[in-house]
Enzyme design. Structure first.
Site, PDB file in Angstrom:
ATOM      1  N   ASP A 179      17.523  12.703  23.174  1.00  0.00           N
ATOM      2  CA  ASP A 179      17.017  11.682  22.327  1.00  0.00           C
ATOM      3  C   ASP A 179      17.299  11.510  21.061  1.00  0.00           C
ATOM      4  OD1 ASP A 179      14.465  10.049  21.843  1.00  0.00           O
ATOM      5  OD2 ASP A 179      13.303  11.954  21.254  1.00  0.00           O
ATOM      6  N   HIS A 182       7.099   7.079  14.605  1.00  0.00           N
ATOM      7  CA  HIS A 182       7.105   8.299  15.129  1.00  0.00           C
ATOM      8  C   HIS A 182       6.054   9.094  13.961  1.00  0.00           C
ATOM      9  CE1 HIS A 182      11.531   7.571  16.158  1.00  0.00           C
ATOM     10  NE2 HIS A 182      10.636   7.862  17.504  1.00  0.00           N
ATOM     11  N   HIS A 223       9.424   3.734  21.450  1.00  0.00           N
ATOM     12  CA  HIS A 223       9.349   4.885  20.678  1.00  0.00           C
ATOM     13  C   HIS A 223       7.932   5.133  19.931  1.00  0.00           C
ATOM     14  CE1 HIS A 223      13.448   6.689  20.808  1.00  0.00           C
ATOM     15  NE2 HIS A 223      13.638   5.475  21.862  1.00  0.00           N
ATOM     16  N   GLY A 224       7.905   6.207  19.550  1.00  0.00           N
ATOM     17  CA  GLY A 224       6.287   6.614  18.573  1.00  0.00           C
ATOM     18  C   GLY A 224       5.335   6.169  19.223  1.00  0.00           C
ATOM     19  N   THR A 244       4.450  13.639  19.840  1.00  0.00           N
ATOM     20  CA  THR A 244       3.566  14.203  18.877  1.00  0.00           C
ATOM     21  C   THR A 244       2.432  14.523  19.730  1.00  0.00           C
ATOM     22  OG1 THR A 244       4.460  12.738  17.160  1.00  0.00           O
ATOM     23  CG2 THR A 244       2.318  13.647  16.849  1.00  0.00           C
TER      24      THR A 244
HETATM   25  O1  G3H Z   1      11.811   9.991  20.510  1.00  0.00           O
HETATM   26  C1  G3H Z   1      10.627  10.286  20.630  1.00  0.00           C
HETATM   27  C2  G3H Z   1       9.351   9.458  20.487  1.00  0.00           C
HETATM   28  O2  G3H Z   1       9.474   8.273  20.091  1.00  0.00           O
HETATM   29  C3  G3H Z   1       8.234  10.402  20.135  1.00  0.00           C
HETATM   30  O3  G3H Z   1       7.260   9.557  19.044  1.00  0.00           O
HETATM   31  O4  G3H Z   1       6.109  11.744  18.389  1.00  0.00           O
HETATM   32  O5  G3H Z   1       5.110   9.386  18.153  1.00  0.00           O
HETATM   33  O6  G3H Z   1       5.275  10.505  20.477  1.00  0.00           O
HETATM   34  P1  G3H Z   1       5.828  10.332  19.218  1.00  0.00           P
HETATM   35 ZN    ZN Z   2      11.699   8.226  19.015  1.00  0.00          ZN
END
Ligand code: G3H
Ligand code: ZN
Length: 286
Positions: A84, A182, A210-211, A235
């Site tokens: 990632d 993120h 993502h995020g 997260t």
């Molecule tokens: O690459 C990893 C993700 O985009 C995780 O995002 O921490 O907001 O779930 P997040």
């Molecule tokens: Zn990400």
């Protein structure tokens, strides 16, 4: 030993065809992998185990690779092991060398031309050894381990550039910036669904969100309807882990056995991951 990892492309093309998204969950240790695999088994769901540079630094690429391969070998489900947000060429090569079946090369910090050249170089080499590649176009805001993009530097993906980027790089799936960030949100993010649809209509590769932690069920479902096929979650798993450990220690302040402390945390993460899989529509797609 034959490893039964599948590529990200194999998983995501099935998702794209059948209109659901595969969860890509960040892993740092054995308990997180067990929680993810436990959830996937219980719901018969395909799954992507992904490690960020921070995760690899913490556990070591050898440990993560061995755990990921073991997870895939112990399951009949489609499982991919993915890097990632890889930001340097060397690290991508290291992951490929250790058996990752999918890598992300994140050149989003570069201007378009440079991002294309940087991504293309990785795609050419990864494809030679059967590994499939994700890249990022536009800049996703927030903080993911050591990568921070401030709100003012975050830029949405341009659909016209996306077409050119995919054609020139040969990338297999594309991470797009459409309003998520993120880390922990202050309030509900505003996702640009029309932009997802536009990009969906200009490129044919699976699209990645993502995020995605902290994004409502309704918004995630809508994003999948608009064409998202891979959803990254980190997260929310961390929060689930921390909540359970704190609660357990509060109730059992004298406990020193890591197995007793970590068991409820693993269960809690499994529950969180199962909720996500249900939202993504990946249940019974294994
Ligand atoms: O690459 C990893 C993700 O985009 C995780 O995002 O921490 O907001 O779930 P997040
Ligand atoms: Zn990400």
């Amino acid at each position: 030993m034959i490893y039964l990892l599948m590529t990200g492309k194999e998983l995501l093309l099935h998702a794209q065809k059948n209109k659901y998204a595969v969860g890509a969950f960040n892993v740092n240790n054995m308990e997180i992998i067990q929680a993810i695999m436990g959830a996937a088994e219980e719901l018969n769901s395909p799954v992507i185990l992904q490690a960020s540079q921070g995760g690899l630094k913490y556990a070591g690429v050898e440990y993560i690779a061995a755990l990921g391969k073991l997870a895939a070998n112990s399951s009949k489900l489609p499982v991919a092991l993915h890097l990632d947000h890889g930001t340097d060429f060397e690290q991508v090569m290291q992951c490929i060398r250790h058996g990752f079946s999918s890598v992300m090369i994140d050149g989003s910090r570069f201007p378009l031309e440079e991002n294309i050249a940087f991504t293309k170089r990785v795609v050419e080499i990864a494809h030679m050894v059967g590994v499939t590649v994700e890249a990022e176009l536009g800049k996703i805001g927030g903080t993911e381990d050591h990568i921070t993009v401030s709100e003012k530097d975050a830029t949405f993906t341009n659909p016209v550039e996306a077409k050119r980027f995919v054609e020139e790089t040969g990338v297999d799936y594309l991470a797009i910036a459409v309003g998520t960030a993120h880390g922990v949100y202050q309030g509900e993010p505003k996702i640009d669904y029309d932009r997802i649809k536009k990009i969906r209509n200009t490129v044919d590769v699976p699209l990645v969100l993502h995020g995605s932690s902290g994004v409502s069920e309704e918004s995630l479902k809508k994003a999948v309807e608009c064409g998202i096929c891979k959803i990254n979650i980190d997260t929310d798993i961390r929060a689930s882990f921390a909540r359970a450990v704190k609660e357990y220690i509060k109730e059992n302040p004298d406990q020193i056995d890591p197995r007793k402390i970590l068991k409820p945390a693993t269960e809690s993460m499994k529950k969180t991951i199962m909720e996500k899989m249900k939202i993504f529509g990946s249940v019974n797609k294994g």
